[in-house]
Design a protein around this motif. Sequence first.
Motif, mmCIF file in Angstrom:
data_model
loop_
_atom_site.group_PDB
_atom_site.id
_atom_site.type_symbol
_atom_site.label_atom_id
_atom_site.label_comp_id
_atom_site.label_asym_id
_atom_site.label_seq_id
_atom_site.Cartn_x
_atom_site.Cartn_y
_atom_site.Cartn_z
ATOM 1 N N THR A 1 2.068 5.013 -44.578
ATOM 2 C CA THR A 1 3.211 4.131 -44.342
ATOM 3 C C THR A 1 2.820 2.770 -43.787
ATOM 4 O OG1 THR A 1 3.523 5.100 -42.130
ATOM 5 C CG2 THR A 1 4.756 6.085 -43.951
ATOM 6 N N ALA A 2 1.588 2.618 -43.332
ATOM 7 C CA ALA A 2 1.133 1.340 -42.774
ATOM 8 C C ALA A 2 0.438 0.523 -43.860
ATOM 9 C CB ALA A 2 0.184 1.576 -41.605
ATOM 10 N N SER A 3 0.489 -0.780 -43.727
ATOM 11 C CA SER A 3 -0.100 -1.661 -44.739
ATOM 12 C C SER A 3 -1.541 -2.013 -44.377
ATOM 13 C CB SER A 3 0.733 -2.935 -44.882
ATOM 14 O OG SER A 3 0.874 -3.596 -43.635
ATOM 15 N N PHE A 4 -2.349 -1.004 -44.068
ATOM 16 C CA PHE A 4 -3.758 -1.191 -43.757
ATOM 17 C C PHE A 4 -4.613 -0.455 -44.776
ATOM 18 C CE2 PHE A 4 -2.032 -1.705 -39.353
ATOM 19 C CZ PHE A 4 -2.469 -3.004 -39.147
ATOM 20 N N ASP A 5 -5.753 -1.078 -45.116
ATOM 21 C CA ASP A 5 -6.720 -0.426 -45.990
ATOM 22 C C ASP A 5 -7.751 0.354 -45.187
ATOM 23 O OD1 ASP A 5 -5.799 -1.613 -48.540
ATOM 24 O OD2 ASP A 5 -6.416 -3.487 -47.595
ATOM 25 N N ALA A 6 -7.961 -0.038 -43.934
ATOM 26 C CA ALA A 6 -8.964 0.612 -43.094
ATOM 27 C C ALA A 6 -8.684 0.249 -41.642
ATOM 28 C CB ALA A 6 -10.378 0.183 -43.495
ATOM 29 N N ALA A 7 -9.385 0.931 -40.723
ATOM 30 C CA ALA A 7 -9.174 0.692 -39.295
ATOM 31 C C ALA A 7 -10.458 0.962 -38.532
ATOM 32 C CB ALA A 7 -8.054 1.581 -38.758
ATOM 33 N N ILE A 8 -10.690 0.184 -37.486
ATOM 34 C CA ILE A 8 -11.758 0.475 -36.534
ATOM 35 C C ILE A 8 -11.205 1.485 -35.530
ATOM 36 C CG2 ILE A 8 -13.310 -0.448 -34.800
ATOM 37 C CD1 ILE A 8 -13.949 -1.407 -37.591
ATOM 38 N N HIS A 9 -11.921 2.568 -35.359
ATOM 39 C CA HIS A 9 -11.444 3.677 -34.510
ATOM 40 C C HIS A 9 -12.492 3.981 -33.449
ATOM 41 C CE1 HIS A 9 -10.260 7.648 -33.195
ATOM 42 N NE2 HIS A 9 -11.277 8.220 -33.807
ATOM 43 N N PHE A 10 -12.043 4.119 -32.200
ATOM 44 C CA PHE A 10 -12.920 4.588 -31.124
ATOM 45 C C PHE A 10 -12.401 5.933 -30.645
ATOM 46 C CE2 PHE A 10 -13.871 5.121 -26.586
ATOM 47 C CZ PHE A 10 -15.265 5.083 -26.641
ATOM 48 N N GLU B 1 -5.716 12.690 -42.686
ATOM 49 C CA GLU B 1 -5.617 12.115 -44.034
ATOM 50 C C GLU B 1 -6.548 10.928 -44.241
ATOM 51 O OE1 GLU B 1 -3.803 13.771 -46.140
ATOM 52 O OE2 GLU B 1 -2.996 15.093 -44.590
ATOM 53 N N ALA B 2 -7.669 10.888 -43.506
ATOM 54 C CA ALA B 2 -8.581 9.750 -43.643
ATOM 55 C C ALA B 2 -10.026 10.218 -43.621
ATOM 56 C CB ALA B 2 -8.341 8.736 -42.525
ATOM 57 N N GLU B 3 -10.894 9.376 -44.165
ATOM 58 C CA GLU B 3 -12.332 9.574 -44.073
ATOM 59 C C GLU B 3 -12.879 8.601 -43.045
ATOM 60 O OE1 GLU B 3 -13.472 10.991 -48.580
ATOM 61 O OE2 GLU B 3 -13.409 8.838 -48.172
ATOM 62 N N LEU B 4 -14.023 8.942 -42.453
ATOM 63 C CA LEU B 4 -14.594 8.091 -41.421
ATOM 64 C C LEU B 4 -16.078 7.885 -41.645
ATOM 65 C CD1 LEU B 4 -12.452 10.242 -39.759
ATOM 66 C CD2 LEU B 4 -12.821 8.456 -38.063
ATOM 67 N N ALA B 5 -16.574 6.717 -41.253
ATOM 68 C CA ALA B 5 -17.996 6.417 -41.251
ATOM 69 C C ALA B 5 -18.394 6.024 -39.833
ATOM 70 C CB ALA B 5 -18.311 5.268 -42.215
ATOM 71 N N GLU C 1 -7.613 8.021 -50.668
ATOM 72 C CA GLU C 1 -7.321 7.463 -51.991
ATOM 73 C C GLU C 1 -7.770 6.009 -52.143
ATOM 74 O OE1 GLU C 1 -3.596 7.090 -49.427
ATOM 75 O OE2 GLU C 1 -5.140 8.601 -49.854
ATOM 76 N N ARG C 2 -8.139 5.346 -51.044
ATOM 77 C CA ARG C 2 -8.581 3.946 -51.110
ATOM 78 C C ARG C 2 -10.099 3.831 -51.038
ATOM 79 N NH1 ARG C 2 -5.525 0.139 -52.862
ATOM 80 N NH2 ARG C 2 -5.915 -1.443 -51.262
ATOM 81 N N ALA C 3 -10.793 4.932 -51.047
ATOM 82 C CA ALA C 3 -12.237 4.922 -50.790
ATOM 83 C C ALA C 3 -13.010 4.003 -51.726
ATOM 84 C CB ALA C 3 -12.792 6.338 -50.866
ATOM 85 N N MET C 4 -12.620 3.926 -52.990
ATOM 86 C CA MET C 4 -13.372 3.133 -53.961
ATOM 87 C C MET C 4 -12.736 1.769 -54.217
ATOM 88 S SD MET C 4 -15.820 5.068 -54.195
ATOM 89 C CE MET C 4 -16.748 4.060 -55.348
ATOM 90 N N TYR C 5 -11.774 1.367 -53.428
ATOM 91 C CA TYR C 5 -11.179 0.036 -53.542
ATOM 92 C C TYR C 5 -12.292 -0.984 -53.297
ATOM 93 C CZ TYR C 5 -8.165 -3.953 -52.306
ATOM 94 O OH TYR C 5 -7.562 -5.185 -52.227
ATOM 95 N N PRO C 6 -12.604 -1.862 -54.248
ATOM 96 C CA PRO C 6 -13.807 -2.704 -54.155
ATOM 97 C C PRO C 6 -13.980 -3.472 -52.841
ATOM 98 C CG PRO C 6 -12.912 -2.818 -56.359
ATOM 99 C CD PRO C 6 -11.910 -2.025 -55.541
ATOM 100 N N PRO C 7 -12.949 -4.183 -52.333
ATOM 101 C CA PRO C 7 -13.167 -4.884 -51.054
ATOM 102 C C PRO C 7 -13.487 -3.930 -49.898
ATOM 103 C CG PRO C 7 -11.248 -5.757 -52.171
ATOM 104 C CD PRO C 7 -11.628 -4.507 -52.907
ATOM 105 N N LEU C 8 -12.831 -2.760 -49.873
ATOM 106 C CA LEU C 8 -13.108 -1.785 -48.824
ATOM 107 C C LEU C 8 -14.524 -1.238 -48.967
ATOM 108 C CD1 LEU C 8 -12.480 0.137 -46.512
ATOM 109 C CD2 LEU C 8 -11.254 1.601 -48.136
ATOM 110 N N LYS C 9 -14.924 -0.924 -50.173
ATOM 111 C CA LYS C 9 -16.272 -0.390 -50.401
ATOM 112 C C LYS C 9 -17.322 -1.401 -49.966
ATOM 113 C CE LYS C 9 -19.006 1.841 -54.039
ATOM 114 N NZ LYS C 9 -20.172 0.924 -54.085
ATOM 115 N N ALA C 10 -17.111 -2.677 -50.321
ATOM 116 C CA ALA C 10 -18.065 -3.713 -49.931
ATOM 117 C C ALA C 10 -18.121 -3.875 -48.416
ATOM 118 C CB ALA C 10 -17.683 -5.035 -50.593
#
Length: 298
Positions: A141-150, A157-161, A276-285
């Motif tokens: 529901t949020a308009s974010f492609d990714a987030a910095i998490h501590f 529902e997310a993957e993390l690196a 579902e956004r894992a391979m979105y080119p700007p996010l991947k880069a």
Amino acid sequence: MQTPRSFLPSVALLSAFEAVARLGSITAAAQELNFTQSAVSRQVKALEEQLEARLFVRENQSLRITPAGELYAREIGDALQRIRAASLNIRSNPDGGTLNLAILPTFGSRWLAPRLPRFFALHPGVMLNLKTQLSHFDFRTASFDAAIHFGHPHWPEAELALLRSEEVLPVCSPALKARAGFRHPDDLRQQVLLHLSTRPDAWEQWFSLHGTSRGAAHGMLFDQFATIAEATMVGVGVSLLPSFLIQQELESGKLVPIFPLPMESAEHYYLAWPVERAMYPPLKAFREWLVAESSLDG
């Protein structure tokens, strides 16, 4: 299966309804949208007819939103905001490549921002939008492609690196250190202990690791890094702060280590993104660059 048209009202009808629901007035909505009152009224009426639902109760010269209208307004408001954000992104970068990133304020300003020129040198076509977000949110529901998490490596529902760990160090102002004459870690219990709300048990863990006394470590709680750092620099008390985020203050002498006794935090920094956004080119880069950049810190 194609969605029936009755379930896909036009943006014009939805915008008129959302404005009236938010402002509580057709007149105010008309002024905001730069329409006539009669035009807004017709759009709201057309939406009710299309949905076959009553969104407002008309009483004399006023409107009262119905319970169904209130629920619909909340849903529509979120959807329209996402459409506005997407439209702004495509306008600012017509070739695509926009990445919306939720950041932690201090990590973003002190660690990430100084490194961004290196990212843009490698990926000049990517437009990066940064917005502060302190807690978990729902990527659906949020308009974010990714987030910095501590924290710990968990985000529904997310993957993390993994990006990096952190060490916290007991610090205070030079004047307080000179006045207190600290000799043993337990001496810090005689001072006001300042706590970050994201690390509420840090002092207890530090005393367990380096001290001799046990028990709760009471003190003042801060939810913003900038505030606790400022309070520490003016001598309010002693703090356990991430050493990599206070390099400027340590180098300038505004903060001084009390003891050379750091402690590694149990939590770490991560980049989180929806599956579902894992391979979105700007996010991947950005993900590949950020992980590589983090590795330079060891």
